[in-house]
Write an enzyme that holds these catalytic residues in place. Structure first.
Site, PDB file in Angstrom:
ATOM      1  CB  CYS A   1      -9.012  -3.507 -12.135  1.00  0.00           C
ATOM      2  SG  CYS A   1      -8.636  -1.799 -13.313  1.00  0.00           S
TER       3      CYS A   1
ATOM      4  CB  CYS B   1      -4.507   2.771   6.014  1.00  0.00           C
ATOM      5  SG  CYS B   1      -3.935   2.972   4.366  1.00  0.00           S
TER       6      CYS B   1
ATOM      7  CB  CYS C   1      -0.759   1.384   5.697  1.00  0.00           C
ATOM      8  SG  CYS C   1      -1.147   0.075   5.406  1.00  0.00           S
TER       9      CYS C   1
ATOM     10  CB  CYS D   1      -1.012   0.031   1.333  1.00  0.00           C
ATOM     11  SG  CYS D   1      -2.115   1.433   1.595  1.00  0.00           S
TER      12      CYS D   1
ATOM     13  CB  CYS E   1      -5.231  -0.461   2.425  1.00  0.00           C
ATOM     14  SG  CYS E   1      -3.919  -1.072   3.645  1.00  0.00           S
TER      15      CYS E   1
HETATM   16 ZN    ZN Z   1      -2.760   1.205   3.178  1.00  0.00          ZN
END
Ligand code: ZN
Length: 142
Positions: free
Chosen positions: A129, A107, A57, A54, A104
């Protein structure tokens, strides 16, 4: 450029804090569920071995082994590293075209959407995607 926050649970920042931390483009896509223009993302055609985390984060999301050439204009994966690394939300923002948003799990930042039944020859038949802007690739060391 690893942006790793401690802890496994939900990571929370206010919009104001995110704006200080992310670029305007990153904020728009990650925190406002924006979408980068197709065929412009830095990871669209990347085949480097490594892990995609991510961008907000540092939470691990995808591995290069599940990335495939979808030719759709965005980096595409057929599975996350583990189901608990992401969360799914119904996205009805486009009338008549229900989609499943992928975020995610750490976060709650927007990553992209997942589609199924498109006929891609992959083990799951799914296409995650993703926006390149939502991801950071860390190449494997060998
Ligand atoms: Zn994250």
């Amino acid at each position: 450029m690893t942006k790793l926050f401690p802890g496994n649970g939900r990571f929370f920042l206010s919009d104001e804090q995110w704006r200080e931390y992310l670029s305007p483009e990153e904020f728009h896509i990650l925190r406002e569920a924006g979408t980068e223009a197709p065929f412009t993302g830095e990871y669209t055609d990347t085949t480097t071995d490594g892990v995609y985390s991510c961008r907000a984060c540092g939470h691990e999301l995808f591995r290069s082994e599940t990335k495939f050439a979808s030719h759709c204009g965005w980096p595409s994966f057929f599975a996350p590293v583990a189901e608990e690394q992401v969360r799914y939300l119904d996205d009805d923002s486009i009338p008549g075209r229900p989609r499943v948003e992928v975020r995610c799990a750490n976060c709650d930042s927007h990553l992209g959407h997942v589609f199924k039944g498109e006929g891609y020859d992959t083990p799951t038949g799914l296409r995650y995607c993703m926006n390149s802007v939502s991801l950071t690739l860390t190449p494997d060391e060998d």
